[in-house]
Design an enzyme around this catalytic site. Structure first.
Site, mmCIF file in Angstrom:
data_model
loop_
_atom_site.group_PDB
_atom_site.id
_atom_site.type_symbol
_atom_site.label_atom_id
_atom_site.label_comp_id
_atom_site.label_asym_id
_atom_site.label_seq_id
_atom_site.Cartn_x
_atom_site.Cartn_y
_atom_site.Cartn_z
ATOM 1 N N MET A 1 65.708 37.568 -11.249
ATOM 2 C CA MET A 1 65.616 38.934 -10.736
ATOM 3 C C MET A 1 64.187 39.228 -10.271
ATOM 4 O O MET A 1 63.977 39.877 -9.241
ATOM 5 C CB MET A 1 66.040 39.937 -11.812
ATOM 6 N N LYS B 1 57.127 48.461 -51.715
ATOM 7 C CA LYS B 1 57.620 47.527 -52.728
ATOM 8 C C LYS B 1 57.694 48.164 -54.113
ATOM 9 O O LYS B 1 58.620 47.898 -54.875
ATOM 10 C CB LYS B 1 56.705 46.292 -52.763
ATOM 11 N N GLU C 1 63.305 38.335 -36.595
ATOM 12 C CA GLU C 1 63.712 39.725 -36.810
ATOM 13 C C GLU C 1 64.236 40.381 -35.535
ATOM 14 O O GLU C 1 65.106 41.254 -35.584
ATOM 15 C CB GLU C 1 62.554 40.549 -37.382
ATOM 16 N N PHE D 1 47.553 43.177 -46.942
ATOM 17 C CA PHE D 1 48.225 42.017 -46.349
ATOM 18 C C PHE D 1 49.627 42.403 -45.859
ATOM 19 O O PHE D 1 50.404 42.987 -46.596
ATOM 20 C CB PHE D 1 48.325 40.884 -47.372
ATOM 21 N N GLN D 2 49.913 42.100 -44.625
ATOM 22 C CA GLN D 2 51.197 42.409 -43.985
ATOM 23 C C GLN D 2 51.519 43.898 -43.995
ATOM 24 O O GLN D 2 52.666 44.300 -44.127
ATOM 25 C CB GLN D 2 52.344 41.596 -44.604
#
Lengths: 609, 218
Positions: free
Chosen positions: A516, A198, A86, A148-149
């Site tokens: 760097m 959802k 993502e 969940f999630q």
């Protein structure tokens, strides 16, 4: 659910003569399948994207976003690019936004999908890039239960977006997506997010979303107040050592042409910020290129000694200003910005001009001749200053040790590539030393050809940003300069470039270190190189082949042109693993929070500051 | 550490004479000048929707604005809530807080109220119930009311300016204070002026550069 009928009449149901009939007929002729009705929240989301003119979406599937993906299955207008992660989706959307000027869209599921987008949203927020994120969410009756999630995505993203919406209703979700789209694009651009539970996307609705519109409370300014423009013009006309400081806002406002016109009309030297690279041609005699921590010595000399700065679309980031106490200390500041909150946030503006950069530059252009006349001056008065700037260009020329033997110099690779590439080639980068060399030694002449992570400094931006850039501009050459550390952070997106058969040239300036960090450790931490050296990295040319891309290894300075041309001519993603001199560091350098006029030209001077 | 570029050493470069302070404001090179913090009362109309308080308070915390109190409540319009935010910041910070607030999408308007605006705060003080008469007497001094009393504890309610509340809480100290609950300030412009008028006035000033006279100006 509403009983309102869809906005557009069904096919064939037309009334009388007129435009509507003609349009409907034309659509029928083209066999257009433009959606005119919806039956679920998810279809409404897709319809809103279609109406807003979105073309490409970057995303990753998942449980809670599945209804939206299912609705995408039938869309003829939207193309979905499946990314490997993502974070890649958000960076690809960000680069798409920078290159095209239209908001880039990214999608992710709830929980880990949404949190993985956050880095890209924060990046877009810092650089004012137009991005829309659509995230799945657990059903509303599960929200707050640690389902969940589940993650509080609105709460997590609020600080890094212009606005985050929680869609609570199938009937209004499409309108909210349209609003998010308009908000990302209008005024000061930036990221927006719509969180999509959802049950809301699965829910039935026949509410067709309206045209994308920003909310009533959002009213960005357009033109600056005329009196303020006149005063600013008078200050410029009266100045002896004026400069223009052009930021990323010039590019965002499509004001590059106006900037060129204005600068050349009145012969005022132009410095850009790093995000402003490309807003003014770097090969122009008035260009001093870019200022700041690793900007050119001549830009930093001019910025320190100017007595009047016309700053356009810049937020005076600390990487640009160094210490604010020593930033342009003699200068009256004219600050043009569309966001009033940027005025006097970091550097006090003596002449604030709140408005769209394109409009305000036109207003200023009209006001200047009057101001010169009133002051009894002309652009000729700046001649001595222009000569001084030219003298600095000669004194502090951007040079490096030419490689006759190994080790290979990174600056040489960038400079040669810049010579060989198309004039309108797009350069994207990761973050680190390679990013600075790319910005210093590539000659940029066009807006929207420099794509980089500035404000957030996101390592890993390179690989996915090149994908977003190539998809936004398929006819332009795209080259990504990356570092070994940065490349490893998102290397999995190479699989996407291969699958989509994108003609991108990746050049990894490989010094087996996060260079760097190592440069700072050597300069400020007595050379204690804790966790900055990466002698265990893979061979990137072989890794590229494993992904199905072409890999090249470049070590010999004599082979630079040949290998660049081979990689360029390969039709698909090519990776050049360029083994560079690990001792090479980035100069000039203004130490963090330092005085721009006291930039170090080498390590010894750094030690003296 | 010797590789790098050519050009004059930092010591040999052209230097300007000017100076800015730590707030980026150009100042007299001879003088040390920074703005001192001042108190500002911001009155904000916001869309009455879930999450708006989190958005406003989150803005203040992440931008490190020094917030003294924040109260929020409904208005006569069910769609609109009003927040009164008291901050203490140097001038550029007050200005920045206003402008950042204005950027939030659910925020309808932001106005700084005049220092003489009506400001009221409510405090509930719970003290020991041992000396009810004395507690009553002190409550009377501050126009307070006893709202709950038992042999063990007495709770007094007082409304007033921040200074009055502070003085009252100090006065109750003698009765073994068990709990103090303060609401933070609610504020409204004096006279007939409303937020709407204040906003219109500000717009007129920015358009014409003149301060309009109204019947309530004093």
């Amino acid at each position: 659910m509403s009983e309102q009928t869809p906005v557009s009449p069904p096919d064939g149901e037309t009334t009388g003569e007129g435009e509507q009939t003609a349009e409907t007929a034309a659509e029928a002729d083209e066999g257009s399948t433009t959606r005119d009705s919806v039956s679920t929240g998810a279809e409404s989301v897709v319809a809103a994207l279609e109406q807003a003119g979105a073309e490409t979406l970057f995303g990753v599937q998942g449980g809670a976003i599945m209804p939206v993906y299912d609705a995408l299955y039938d869309s003829e207008e939207l193309t979905h690019v499946t990314m490997a992660h993502e974070q890649g989706a958000s960076h690809a959307a960000d680069a798409y936004g920078i290159v095209s000027g239209k908001p880039g869209v990214c999608l992710a599921t709830s929980g880990p999908g949404a949190t993985n987008l956050v880095t890209g949203l924060a990046d877009a927020s810092m650089d004012s890039d137009p991005v829309i994120a659509l995230t799945g969410q657990v059903p509303t009756n599960f929200v707050g239960n640690d389902a969940f999630q589940e993650t509080d995505t609105v709460g997590v993203t609020q600080p890094v977006t212009k606005h985050s919406y929680f869609a609570a209703d199938s009937d209004t979700v499409g309108t909210e997506v349209g609003e998010a789209f308009a908000l990302a694009e209008e005024g000061r651009q930036g990221p927006t997010l719509v969180d999509l539970p959802k049950d809301v996307t699965q829910g039935e609705t026949d509410e067709f979303p309206g045209e994308p519109e920003t909310p009533d409370t959002y009213n960005p300014p357009n033109e600056a107040e005329p009196e303020a423009v006149d005063s600013a013009a008078a200050a410029l006309a009266e100045a002896e050592r004026p400069v223009i400081l052009a930021g990323g806002g010039v590019i965002k406002a499509e004001a590059s042409d106006e900037l060129r016109q204005f600068a050349t009309d009145y012969e005022i030297p132009v410095i850009t910020t790093m995000p402003g690279i490309g807003s003014f041609p770097e090969d122009h005699e008035l260009s001093l290129e870019w200022a700041g921590m690793h900007g050119t010595g001549y830009a930093n000399m001019a910025i320190t000694n100017t007595d009047c700065m016309l700053a356009i679309g810049t937020r005076f980031d600390d990487r640009l200003t160094g210490s604010v106490e020593t930033f342009a200390p003699d200068a009256e500041v004219i600050h043009v910005d569309i966001d009033p909150a940027e005025i006097s946030k970091n550097i006090e503006a003596d002449y604030p001009l709140i408005g769209d950069a394109k409009q305000v530059l036109r207003q200023l252009d009209d006001a200047m001749p009057v101001a010169y006349e009133a002051m009894d001056t002309s652009p000729d008065e700046y001649a001595e200053w222009r000569e001084q700037c030219q003298a600095w260009k000669d004194e502090y020329a951007m040079t490096y040790d030419m490689p006759e033997d190994e080790p290979l110099k990174p600056q040489y690779v960038v400079e040669r590539f810049s010579e060989l590439a198309d004039d309108d080639a797009i350069v994207t980068t990761g973050v680190g030393q390679h990013q600075m060399w790319a910005s210093q030694f590539w000659t940029f002449t066009e807006p929207r050809t420099w794509v980089s992570s500035h404000g957030l400094g996101t390592m890993g931006y390179g690989v996915p940003s090149a994908i977003g850039a190539k998809i936004a501009a398929p006819d332009q050459e795209v080259v990504c300069f990356d570092g070994d550390g940065s490349f490893l952070m998102t290397v999995q997106e190479l699989s996407v470039a291969v699958r989509e058969d994108l003609d991108i040239t990746y050049v990894v300036l490989n010094n087996e270190a996060v260079g760097m960090v190592r440069q700072w450790q050597d300069g400020f931490y007595e050379g204690r190189r804790m966790a900055s050296e990466y002698p265990w990295i893979p061979q990137f040319d072989m890794l590229a082949e494993a992904f199905g891309a072409r890999g090249f290894r470049l070590e010999d300075p004599a082979e630079v042109d040949e290998i660049i041309e081979k990689a360029r001519s390969y039709d698909g993603p090519a990776v050049v693993d360029a083994i560079i001199d690990p001792a090479e560091n980035v100069y000039p350098m203004v130490p963090s929070g330092g005085d721009n006029g006291l930039f170090a030209l080498n390590g010894d001077q750094l030690g003296d500051l | 550490m010797t590789q790098g570029m050519d050009g004059p050493h930092p010591d040999e470069r052209m230097r300007p004479e000017g100076r800015r302070n730590s707030q980026g404001i150009r100042i007299d090179p001879e003088a040390e000048a920074t703005h001192q913090p001042r108190k500002a009362v911001l009155s904000t109309l916001v869309n009455h929707e879930p999450g708006v308080l989190a958005e406003v308070s989150g803005l203040f915390s992440r931008r490190q604005f020094n917030i003294e109190s924040l109260t929020v409540g409904a208005t006569d319009d069910p769609e609109v809530a009003r927040m009164t935010i008291v901050i203490e910041e140097p001038e550029p910070g007050v200005d920045q807080a206003k402008k950042q607030l204005e950027k939030l999408v659910p925020v309808i308007s932001v106005e700084e109220l005049e220092p003489e605006a009506v400001q009221r705060e409510l405090v509930l003080v719970k003290v020991s119930g041992e000396k009810p008469d004395d507690v009553n007497a002190v409550a009377d001094m501050y126009d307070g009311n006893v709202v709950d009393a038992s042999p063990e504890a007495i709770t007094v309610e007082i409304t007033g300016s921040q200074q009055k509340i502070e003085a009252a809480v100090e006065a109750f100290d003698q009765f073994d204070v068990q709990e103090v609950v303060r609401t933070g300030a609610a504020a409204v412009e004096r006279g007939a002026d409303t937020l709407e008028d204040t906003r219109r006035k500000a717009e007129t000033i920015s358009e014409t550069g003149e301060t309009p006279q109204t019947a309530t100006d004093d």
